[in-house]
Design a protein around this motif. Structure first.
Motif, PDB file in Angstrom:
ATOM      1  N   ILE A  21      -7.132  -0.810  10.800  1.00 45.97           N
ATOM      2  CA  ILE A  21      -6.373   0.106   9.947  1.00 45.97           C
ATOM      3  C   ILE A  21      -5.158   0.592  10.729  1.00 45.97           C
ATOM      4  O   ILE A  21      -5.308   1.233  11.779  1.00 45.97           O
ATOM      5  CB  ILE A  21      -7.216   1.304   9.486  1.00 45.97           C
ATOM      6  N   TYR A  73     -10.700   2.922   3.102  1.00 45.38           N
ATOM      7  CA  TYR A  73     -10.204   1.627   3.601  1.00 45.38           C
ATOM      8  C   TYR A  73     -11.344   0.858   4.264  1.00 45.38           C
ATOM      9  O   TYR A  73     -11.482  -0.359   4.094  1.00 45.38           O
ATOM     10  CB  TYR A  73      -9.062   1.832   4.594  1.00 45.38           C
ATOM     11  N   ALA A 105     -11.899  -3.036   5.655  1.00 46.60           N
ATOM     12  CA  ALA A 105     -10.873  -3.143   6.693  1.00 46.60           C
ATOM     13  C   ALA A 105     -11.496  -3.263   8.079  1.00 46.60           C
ATOM     14  O   ALA A 105     -12.416  -2.508   8.425  1.00 46.60           O
ATOM     15  CB  ALA A 105      -9.945  -1.938   6.645  1.00 46.60           C
ATOM     16  N   ALA A 155      -5.604  -2.851   6.744  1.00 48.27           N
ATOM     17  CA  ALA A 155      -5.219  -1.819   5.774  1.00 48.27           C
ATOM     18  C   ALA A 155      -4.157  -0.949   6.417  1.00 48.27           C
ATOM     19  O   ALA A 155      -3.967  -0.969   7.643  1.00 48.27           O
ATOM     20  CB  ALA A 155      -6.426  -0.990   5.352  1.00 48.27           C
ATOM     21  N   HIS A 179      -6.860   2.211  -2.157  1.00 46.55           N
ATOM     22  CA  HIS A 179      -7.077   1.865  -0.748  1.00 46.55           C
ATOM     23  C   HIS A 179      -7.201   0.350  -0.592  1.00 46.55           C
ATOM     24  O   HIS A 179      -8.276  -0.171  -0.259  1.00 46.55           O
ATOM     25  CB  HIS A 179      -8.332   2.568  -0.223  1.00 46.55           C
ATOM     26  N   SER A 220       0.859  -1.175   0.000  1.00 41.90           N
ATOM     27  CA  SER A 220       0.000   0.000   0.000  1.00 41.90           C
ATOM     28  C   SER A 220       0.892   1.221   0.000  1.00 41.90           C
ATOM     29  O   SER A 220       1.915   1.246   0.700  1.00 41.90           O
ATOM     30  CB  SER A 220      -0.898  -0.010   1.248  1.00 41.90           C
ATOM     31  N   TRP A 258      -9.479   7.349   5.523  1.00 44.23           N
ATOM     32  CA  TRP A 258      -9.908   6.288   6.436  1.00 44.23           C
ATOM     33  C   TRP A 258     -11.173   5.610   5.892  1.00 44.23           C
ATOM     34  O   TRP A 258     -11.292   4.372   5.909  1.00 44.23           O
ATOM     35  CB  TRP A 258     -10.230   6.864   7.811  1.00 44.23           C
ATOM     36  N   ASN A 267     -13.749  -0.614   1.807  1.00 45.09           N
ATOM     37  CA  ASN A 267     -13.183  -1.814   1.202  1.00 45.09           C
ATOM     38  C   ASN A 267     -13.092  -2.988   2.176  1.00 45.09           C
ATOM     39  O   ASN A 267     -12.573  -4.048   1.820  1.00 45.09           O
ATOM     40  CB  ASN A 267     -11.799  -1.505   0.629  1.00 45.09           C
ATOM     41  N   VAL A 269      -7.125  -3.408   0.832  1.00 43.16           N
ATOM     42  CA  VAL A 269      -7.327  -4.099   2.104  1.00 43.16           C
ATOM     43  C   VAL A 269      -6.814  -5.521   1.934  1.00 43.16           C
ATOM     44  O   VAL A 269      -7.065  -6.160   0.907  1.00 43.16           O
ATOM     45  CB  VAL A 269      -8.813  -4.081   2.507  1.00 43.16           C
ATOM     46  N   ASN A 284      -2.931   3.005   6.437  1.00 46.91           N
ATOM     47  CA  ASN A 284      -3.132   4.423   6.134  1.00 46.91           C
ATOM     48  C   ASN A 284      -1.867   5.148   6.595  1.00 46.91           C
ATOM     49  O   ASN A 284      -1.729   5.476   7.774  1.00 46.91           O
ATOM     50  CB  ASN A 284      -4.371   4.935   6.874  1.00 46.91           C
TER      51      ASN A 284
END
Length: 367
Positions: A236, A228, A233, A212, A201, A177, A225, A231, A203, A214
């Motif tokens: 995170i 993620y 997460a 995930a 983004h 990522s 945020w 998707n 995951v 960030n």
């Protein structure tokens, strides 16, 4: 530290989770290796149709062991050694997923604008020495490793990226990522080295849950945020390198708010110490040329979707924070508050699509 008390019908309820009883061998090793060790557990309500989904994560914050003018290979080797010591203790504590701080294999030299020697720390995300090192750790300890590095992308002309490599507990590279938001504030001249990430983004489905990453400045952007979370997460991570004068007042709030808003666990990680550079540099804050960014204040913590959070690690000392969490809490909180159900994403998407157009006219109603 950074906590609060909730008053409910005359009762005072702590916002902190329960303290974990960690193995004596881990506590002893932490003292011997001179790093702080804390452990906390988040609980969820018992359900009839789902068994608890318990995972232990480890957050590591650390200083750089050697001066910034030490040979590059020696700096990397010293950091590998230090992290391996702490990961060994994480394994004793039963950690399933461990995450290191942003650009953990190097000084945070992106204040200087100098290319050498800092670009020499860049490595392949798939084949670099740090990824191979982390693969061995992951396989040895049956542990997912999140390794934020300075990536050199030789497939695309040697481009540099600020990247987190996610390594499965099997030892294979699950994916990567890239940092989506690059600061242009004060001493943080990071766009001299790399630009905004191009991988969206992602995951990662691990054996222990969906995670995930960030990276750092992305924590200031609520939509980062959100994506993620959309998707899927459940956890995170936010590996960071941020200094007291700039951001310490915001640090206890942002990841915690993100956990609440997105019905997930968030893990905020920040390095510690002050890193000095041989050549003075200037920045956008108007100060005279100087030789360091200031102090990285640590204070790494984990926040839960119900608003509770762990105390932070030390502001000055290397540390390992172990957090045990029942991921069932994510859906339980979601069922209660329904932020995803009540979110007007179609409306937002439509209005944002208009807002990014060159001929956008704000929806302002005047007399």
């Amino acid at each position: 530290q950074d906590g609060f008390l909730v008053f409910t019908e005359g009762l005072i309820l702590s916002s902190y989770p329960v303290e974990l009883s960690l193995p004596a061998a881990a506590v002893s090793a932490g003292r011997e290796k001179d790093f702080e060790l804390q452990g906390y557990g988040f609980e969820a309500a018992a359900e009839q149709l789902r068994t608890p989904h318990v995972v232990r994560v480890g957050l590591i914050q650390n200083k750089i062991p050697l001066p910034t003018d030490s040979p590059v290979a020696e700096q990397v080797a010293a950091l590998h050694k230090r992290i391996e010591e702490i990961v060994e203790v994480a394994a004793i504590c039963g950690v399933n997923v461990v995450c290191f701080q942003e650009a953990w294999t190097m000084p945070f030299a992106f204040c200087t604008r100098e290319k050498l020697p800092w670009t020499e720390f860049a490595e392949s995300a798939e084949e670099g020495q740090t990824t191979k090192f982390c693969q061995k750790l992951a396989k040895k300890h049956n542990m997912v490793v999140v390794s934020p590095i300075l990536e050199r992308d030789d497939v695309h002309g040697g481009t540099l990226w600020n990247t987190a490599v996610v390594i499965s507990n099997s030892g294979s590279v699950l994916g990567k990522s890239r940092k989506n938001h690059i600061p242009r504030v004060g001493d943080f001249n990071e766009s001299t080295y790399y630009m905004e990430g191009n991988r969206g983004h992602p995951v990662f489905q691990t054996q222990f849950g969906r995670i995930a990453v960030n990276i750092c400045f992305g924590r200031h952007h609520p939509l980062n945020w959100l994506m993620y979370s959309i998707n899927g997460a459940e956890i995170i991570f936010n590996p960071s390198a941020t200094i007291g004068e700039l951001s310490e007042s915001m640090w206890p709030i942002e990841a915690r708010n993100a956990a609440i808003a997105n019905h997930c666990f968030t893990c905020a990680i920040n390095r510690v110490g002050t890193e000095h550079y041989m050549n003075a540099f200037t920045s956008g804050d108007g100060r005279k040329a100087h030789h360091d960014l200031g102090y990285f204040y640590g204070s790494s913590y984990v926040a839960a979707p119900d608003g509770s959070r762990t105390p932070g690690l030390s502001r000055t000392q290397d540390g390992l924070l172990v957090a045990e969490m029942d991921l069932n809490l994510c859906r339980q909180v979601s069922d209660k508050w329904n932020f995803k159900m009540t979110g007007r994403y179609e409306m937002y998407a439509e209005e944002l699509a208009k807002a990014v157009q060159p001929d956008f006219t704000p929806n302002i109603i005047r007399e």
